[in-house]
Design a protein around this motif. Structure first.
Motif, short mmCIF file in Angstrom:
data_model
loop_
_atom_site.label_atom_id
_atom_site.label_comp_id
_atom_site.label_asym_id
_atom_site.label_seq_id
_atom_site.Cartn_x
_atom_site.Cartn_y
_atom_site.Cartn_z
N UNK A 172 0.78 -1.24 -0.22
CA UNK A 172 -0.19 -0.07 0.16
C UNK A 172 0.97 1.21 0.13
N UNK A 173 0.69 1.95 -1.13
CA UNK A 173 1.54 3.56 -1.15
C UNK A 173 1.66 4.08 0.28
N UNK A 174 3.10 4.41 0.43
CA UNK A 174 3.36 5.07 1.72
C UNK A 174 3.39 4.45 2.96
N UNK A 175 2.74 3.04 3.00
CA UNK A 175 2.43 2.42 4.07
C UNK A 175 3.13 1.00 4.30
N UNK A 176 3.49 0.54 3.07
CA UNK A 176 4.34 -0.88 3.03
C UNK A 176 3.44 -2.17 2.77
N UNK A 177 4.15 -3.25 2.94
CA UNK A 177 3.48 -4.41 2.78
C UNK A 177 2.18 -4.69 3.55
N UNK A 178 0.97 -5.35 3.00
CA UNK A 178 -0.13 -5.25 3.80
C UNK A 178 -0.16 -6.26 4.74
N UNK A 179 0.79 -7.36 4.96
CA UNK A 179 0.99 -8.44 5.69
C UNK A 179 2.17 -8.72 5.96
N UNK A 180 2.52 -9.10 7.36
CA UNK A 180 4.15 -9.68 7.34
C UNK A 180 4.43 -11.11 7.01
N UNK A 181 3.45 -12.00 7.42
CA UNK A 181 3.59 -13.34 7.07
C UNK A 181 2.25 -14.23 7.59
N UNK A 182 2.29 -15.37 7.46
CA UNK A 182 1.23 -16.26 7.69
C UNK A 182 1.62 -17.66 8.48
N UNK A 183 0.60 -18.40 9.16
CA UNK A 183 0.97 -19.51 9.26
C UNK A 183 -0.46 -20.17 9.83
N UNK A 184 -0.38 -21.42 10.09
CA UNK A 184 -1.42 -22.18 10.82
C UNK A 184 -1.08 -22.13 12.41
N UNK A 185 -2.32 -21.65 13.12
CA UNK A 185 -1.99 -21.47 14.59
C UNK A 185 -3.20 -22.44 15.41
N UNK A 186 -2.93 -22.24 16.56
CA UNK A 186 -4.16 -23.14 17.47
C UNK A 186 -4.81 -22.05 18.16
N UNK A 187 -6.34 -22.06 17.94
CA UNK A 187 -7.02 -21.07 18.56
C UNK A 187 -7.99 -21.90 19.51
N UNK A 188 -7.82 -21.97 20.78
CA UNK A 188 -8.74 -22.88 21.51
C UNK A 188 -8.47 -24.29 20.97
N UNK A 189 -9.55 -24.86 20.82
CA UNK A 189 -9.62 -26.23 20.25
C UNK A 189 -9.37 -26.31 18.83
N UNK A 190 -9.63 -25.20 18.00
CA UNK A 190 -9.48 -25.15 16.70
C UNK A 190 -7.99 -24.66 16.01
N UNK A 191 -7.76 -25.19 14.78
CA UNK A 191 -6.68 -24.84 14.03
C UNK A 191 -7.19 -23.76 13.15
N UNK A 192 -6.55 -22.74 12.97
CA UNK A 192 -6.87 -21.64 12.21
C UNK A 192 -5.61 -21.03 11.11
N UNK A 193 -6.25 -20.30 10.32
CA UNK A 193 -5.00 -19.58 9.42
C UNK A 193 -5.01 -18.30 10.12
N UNK A 194 -3.69 -17.76 10.43
CA UNK A 194 -3.49 -16.38 10.99
C UNK A 194 -2.49 -15.96 10.12
N UNK A 195 -3.14 -14.44 9.69
CA UNK A 195 -2.16 -13.78 8.60
C UNK A 195 -1.74 -12.62 9.50
N UNK A 196 -0.33 -12.51 9.91
CA UNK A 196 0.10 -11.63 10.79
C UNK A 196 0.33 -10.23 10.26
N UNK A 197 -0.04 -9.27 11.13
CA UNK A 197 0.08 -7.70 10.73
C UNK A 197 1.58 -7.47 10.70
#
Length: 313
Positions: free
Chosen positions: A287-312
């Motif tokens: 994004x102009x003047x702001x940089x990359x939209x996201x830093x990275x991504x990974x599958x993570x544990x969220x309580x009992x569920x596995x989720x896809x997390x896209x990191x700020x």
């Protein structure tokens, strides 16, 4: 998308050929030459022709609320509220979605977390914005003509494995889809296909489970086969069918074919260089003047569920 359809069509043609081999009484030849028991193949084919209820195969399908949730969640996270351009838009008339990560007008200020149901809905949005076709050389096949549907995506069994100084996060990734074969059967009018059409199911349910292994603190990942189920036929039961088929049509045995199918879905959600998926597109979009939209991504544990997390960023 085209590679998946081509593989599935080859599977159906191959299964019909295997039935022809069995009916022709050449099981002994196949057994001694290729070390495959054709009787086991015929047993698998009989199970394959029995179509299960969709509710038996896909018990965790996304609902309309998941489609609304993922569209709102992504647009709220990536678009300025007053901007007319959105990453995801929906056309009420055509009932189709449009997705364009390039429309992001702000970077992530908090992690974007997507459930397996939401990523299934997201993948279907991507499909609805395209006309998935393959060219066989003599004709163009439209996937929509075969009512291809992605029914469900499931994440499970997240674990961390450390070896040789590196840590990898692994989890199971299951994609369940279906394809309608009624039109294929209508074309089986000539001998010997005419006597074999009863072995071809009206609907083929494909459940592909792969293991995604991602090196910690990177976006580098690999995909390996875990299980391929077709209708009521399990991975172990389909193995001899595909082993025999691979001697005639080089489609790869069960694990190779399953990896190809599963990887297509994984790459669509995650993505890497040369195969840009949704998460990867956010990591590489600026994004102009702001940089990359996201830093990275990974599958993570969220309580009992596995989720896809896209990191700020």
């Amino acid at each position: 998308m085209g590679k998946l359809l081509k593989s599935l069509l080859i599977i159906i043609i191959t299964l019909v050929l295997i039935v022809a081999l069995a009916v022709g009484g050449v099981w002994a030849f196949c057994y001694f030459k290729y070390d495959v028991n054709v009787f086991a193949c015929v047993s698998a084919l009989n199970k394959l022709s029995s179509v299960p209820e969709e509710s038996e195969i896909a018990k965790n399908q996304p609902q309309e609320s998941d489609y609304n949730s993922v569209m709102d969640k992504i647009n709220d996270a990536l678009c300025i509220s007053l901007s007319p351009e959105k990453v995801i838009t929906y056309n009420e008339e055509t009932k189709k979605y449009t997705i364009d990560a390039g429309n992001a007008s702000k970077i992530l200020t908090e992690n974007l977390v997507l459930t397996d149901k939401e990523t299934c809905a997201l993948f279907n949005m991507i499909l609805s914005s395209q006309t998935p076709e393959i060219n066989t050389g003599s004709e163009t096949i439209n996937l929509n003509d075969y009512d291809f549907r992605l029914l469900e995506i499931d994440y499970s069994d997240l674990k961390s494995i450390t070896a040789e100084g590196k840590t990898h996060i692994q989890n199971s990734f299951t994609a369940i889809s279906s394809i309608n074969l009624i039109d294929v059967k209508k074309k089986m009018n000539k001998f010997p296909l005419s006597i074999l059409k009863g072995k071809v199911p009206d609907v083929l349910y494909i459940s592909s489970t792969v293991v995604v292994s991602m090196e910690e603190n990177t976006i580098s990942y690999t995909v390996e086969s875990k299980a391929l189920n077709l209708n009521k036929v399990t991975h172990e039961q389909i193995k001899p069918v595909l082993k025999l088929a691979n001697n005639f049509i080089k489609i790869g045995e069960a694990d190779a074919l399953n990896k190809q199918i599963g990887e297509m879905f994984v790459n669509g959600i995650l993505g890497k260089e040369g195969s840009s998926g949704f998460a990867y597109s956010l990591v590489t979009t600026e994004v102009e003047l702001l940089g990359k939209v996201a830093k990275s991504f990974a599958f993570t544990q969220n309580g009992e569920n596995v989720v896809l997390t896209i990191y700020k960023n």
